[in-house]
Design a protein around this motif. Structure first.
Motif, PDB file in Angstrom:
ATOM      1  N   GLU A   1       0.827  -1.197   0.000  1.00  0.00           N
ATOM      2  CA  GLU A   1       0.000   0.000   0.000  1.00  0.00           C
ATOM      3  C   GLU A   1       0.865   1.252   0.000  1.00  0.00           C
ATOM      4  O   GLU A   1       2.005   1.252   0.472  1.00  0.00           O
ATOM      5  CB  GLU A   1      -0.900   0.050   1.242  1.00  0.00           C
ATOM      6  N   SER A   2       0.256   2.322  -0.499  1.00  0.00           N
ATOM      7  CA  SER A   2       0.877   3.645  -0.439  1.00  0.00           C
ATOM      8  C   SER A   2      -0.218   4.691  -0.463  1.00  0.00           C
ATOM      9  O   SER A   2      -1.372   4.384  -0.772  1.00  0.00           O
ATOM     10  CB  SER A   2       1.845   3.856  -1.607  1.00  0.00           C
TER      11      SER A   2
ATOM     12  N   LEU B   1      -5.478   6.084  -1.751  1.00  0.00           N
ATOM     13  CA  LEU B   1      -4.613   4.968  -1.408  1.00  0.00           C
ATOM     14  C   LEU B   1      -4.458   4.051  -2.608  1.00  0.00           C
ATOM     15  O   LEU B   1      -5.401   3.858  -3.380  1.00  0.00           O
ATOM     16  CB  LEU B   1      -5.199   4.179  -0.235  1.00  0.00           C
TER      17      LEU B   1
ATOM     18  N   ASN C   1      -5.157   2.553  10.401  1.00  0.00           N
ATOM     19  CA  ASN C   1      -4.244   1.894   9.467  1.00  0.00           C
ATOM     20  C   ASN C   1      -5.103   1.198   8.408  1.00  0.00           C
ATOM     21  O   ASN C   1      -5.956   0.377   8.751  1.00  0.00           O
ATOM     22  CB  ASN C   1      -3.382   0.871  10.188  1.00  0.00           C
TER      23      ASN C   1
ATOM     24  N   TYR D   1      -5.396  -1.198   5.076  1.00  0.00           N
ATOM     25  CA  TYR D   1      -4.652  -2.186   4.326  1.00  0.00           C
ATOM     26  C   TYR D   1      -5.535  -2.832   3.279  1.00  0.00           C
ATOM     27  O   TYR D   1      -6.750  -2.932   3.450  1.00  0.00           O
ATOM     28  CB  TYR D   1      -4.010  -3.230   5.248  1.00  0.00           C
TER      29      TYR D   1
ATOM     30  N   THR E   1      -1.137   1.230   5.408  1.00  0.00           N
ATOM     31  CA  THR E   1      -0.647   2.607   5.351  1.00  0.00           C
ATOM     32  C   THR E   1      -1.508   3.433   6.291  1.00  0.00           C
ATOM     33  O   THR E   1      -2.729   3.271   6.329  1.00  0.00           O
ATOM     34  CB  THR E   1      -0.702   3.137   3.901  1.00  0.00           C
TER      35      THR E   1
END
Length: 122
Positions: free
Chosen positions: A6-7, A20, A93, A95, A116
């Motif tokens: 992920e980013s 994302l 968070n 994901y 992320t």
């Protein structure tokens, strides 16, 4: 071996937007459901959004409907979560995950990324 990375997370003010990305390696979208989950400290995991690659059906958590959109780019083996009108309660968070031969929503994950962090300030 399938890997999901992920980013796109970060710090944003309430009302702002983030996108994302989840880049998948050694992965095929055939007959697979792909999704985004989130988990905030001290809280249980939530399934945020999901899309079935077999029929295109989608699922969204009630609290994000109309604000978040899940999409995918098969050619890039990547899926996305566009998040608009972010609220402090969206802090978590996030994901990405996938389940083979599954529909939406799903709760048993075949693959998942590390996540992320998204922080929404008030």
């Amino acid at each position: 071996e399938v890997q999901l990375v992920e980013s796109g997370g970060g710090l944003v003010q309430a009302g702002g937007s983030l996108r994302l990305s989840c880049a998948a390696s050694e992965f095929t979208f055939d007959d697979t459901a792909i999704a985004w989950f989130r988990q905030a400290p001290g809280k249980e995991r939530e399934g945020v959004a999901c899309i079935s690659t077999s029929d295109g059906s989608t699922y969204y958590l009630d609290s994000v409907k109309g604000r978040f959109t899940i999409s995918r780019d098969n050619a890039k083996s990547t899926w996305y979560l566009q998040m608009n009108s972010l609220k402090p309660e969206d802090t978590a968070n996030y994901y990405c995950a996938a389940a083979v031969r599954a529909g939406c929503p799903f709760w048993e994950l075949d693959y998942r990324g590390q996540g992320t962090l998204v922080t929404v300030s008030s």
